[in-house]
Design an enzyme around this catalytic site. Structure first.
Site, PDB file in Angstrom:
ATOM      1  N   ASP A  64     -33.431 -67.006  31.907  1.00 58.30           N
ATOM      2  CA  ASP A  64     -34.793 -67.532  31.787  1.00 58.30           C
ATOM      3  C   ASP A  64     -35.573 -66.837  30.670  1.00 58.30           C
ATOM      4  OD1 ASP A  64     -37.120 -69.093  32.831  1.00 58.30           O
ATOM      5  OD2 ASP A  64     -37.886 -67.079  33.269  1.00 58.30           O
ATOM      6  N   CYS A  88     -26.157 -65.214  56.647  1.00 61.68           N
ATOM      7  CA  CYS A  88     -26.232 -63.784  56.334  1.00 61.68           C
ATOM      8  C   CYS A  88     -27.190 -63.086  57.295  1.00 61.68           C
ATOM      9  CB  CYS A  88     -26.699 -63.574  54.898  1.00 61.68           C
ATOM     10  SG  CYS A  88     -25.419 -63.901  53.676  1.00 61.68           S
ATOM     11  N   HIS A  89     -26.742 -61.951  57.833  1.00 64.25           N
ATOM     12  CA  HIS A  89     -27.579 -61.195  58.756  1.00 64.25           C
ATOM     13  C   HIS A  89     -28.631 -60.393  57.991  1.00 64.25           C
ATOM     14  CE1 HIS A  89     -23.870 -61.868  61.052  1.00 64.25           C
ATOM     15  NE2 HIS A  89     -24.606 -61.746  62.132  1.00 64.25           N
ATOM     16  N   GLU A 107     -24.757 -59.853  49.458  1.00 62.45           N
ATOM     17  CA  GLU A 107     -26.001 -59.342  48.878  1.00 62.45           C
ATOM     18  C   GLU A 107     -25.785 -58.887  47.438  1.00 62.45           C
ATOM     19  OE1 GLU A 107     -26.599 -59.439  53.193  1.00 62.45           O
ATOM     20  OE2 GLU A 107     -24.951 -58.805  51.903  1.00 62.45           O
TER      21      GLU A 107
END
Length: 299
Positions: free
Chosen positions: A113, A63-64, A99
């Site tokens: 969590d 990923c850039h 993203e």
């Protein structure tokens, strides 16, 4: 990493989802009322998602790194399911779907969590891309019926002293966009021959390569410009700006673009790099002009 240096910045938008499923209505009630011991589930998970989006290139090696210019997170509760919708926007050369998906998954993991102390049956489902836009895939070129002619203007190539590469590179680019009718010619940089081809041309797209510099034999733009009915200054500016970002001498180019008798005419540099960069700068978007010339709008 994939080479994206030839691409131009455009608005890129992606929305991804993840679904967190709890096992009891009591868990949903506690979430709504802010009664989860670890804190506000929605707000803390949103913060985690923002970090997840920004950290995507740190964790996924292909990923850039790119500027994240907007991140929006929405929640929808339906029964025991909480749908997470993550929208990411940027103006850049590559998309943000990974993203968005990474951010949605981090939101879901943070919720897991926070909820596991009160609900042992929490599950995460359906992390997927919902929508994306921006880039070539969102606006595929409609080249049906478009014909082209590529004309190489060069004294040395026409004399057989050098081999043409720029013109052939342009032809390859056009073939990549789906054009099948592409004529190809090589002529010396002589105004009469340039003018003759322009006046006799029957192709919808006429591309001259060569003769666009400031040298004594660079006649192409001076010959073409007076014969154009409409100048496409935005196309010219885009080619020069794109080239200047890659090579400082691009500012010396006199590339031009215009319309004559319903035909689109371009004059681009004669170097292979300059010609391909000019093509990358304005195509496939420029094909939209054929729709406009037929009376169509900009939808």
């Amino acid at each position: 990493m994939v080479d994206i240096t030839h691409k131009s910045n455009t608005l890129r938008v992606a929305t991804a989802q993840a679904i967190v499923k709890v096992s009891t209505e009591e868990t949903i009630r506690m979430i709504r009322e802010g009664a989860i011991p670890k804190g506000n589930v929605f707000e803390m998970s949103k913060a985690a998602g923002l970090l997840g989006v920004k950290k995507t290139p740190d964790l996924l090696p292909d990923c850039h790194p790119l500027p994240i210019e907007f991140t929006g997170i929405e929640y929808e509760i339906s029964g025991l399911e909480i749908k997470i919708l993550m929208t990411v926007k940027t103006i850049y050369k590559t998309g943000v779907e990974v993203e968005a998906m990474h951010g949605a998954s981090i939101v879901a993991l943070n919720m897991y969590d926070m909820l596991k102390p009160v609900d042992k049956g929490v599950e995460i489902h359906h992390i997927k891309l919902v929508s994306k836009k921006g880039g070539k895939s969102s606006n595929p070129p409609n080249t049906k019926g478009v014909t082209a002619q590529v004309v190489v203007c060069s004294d040395s190539i026409s004399a057989g002293e050098k081999e043409d590469r720029a013109g052939k590179a342009i032809c390859d680019k056009l073939k990549g966009f789906g054009l099948t009718e592409i004529a190809y010619r090589v002529i010396p940089d002589e105004p009469d021959q340039i003018r003759g081809i322009l006046e006799a041309n029957e192709a919808g797209l006429l591309l001259f390569t060569g003769g666009t510099g400031a040298g004594p034999r660079d006649h192409t733009p001076d010959t073409i410009a007076p014969l154009l009915e409409t100048r496409l200054h935005g196309v010219e500016e885009t080619m020069r700006r794109y080239g200047q970002e890659r090579m400082p001498f691009a500012m010396l180019s006199r590339s031009l673009a215009g319309i004559r008798k319903g035909q689109v005419i371009l004059a681009v540099p004669g170097s292979t790099a300059g010609a391909t960069e000019a093509m990358d700068a304005v195509f496939p978007g420029l094909f939209h002009i054929f729709h406009v010339l037929k009376g169509g709008g900009h939808d």
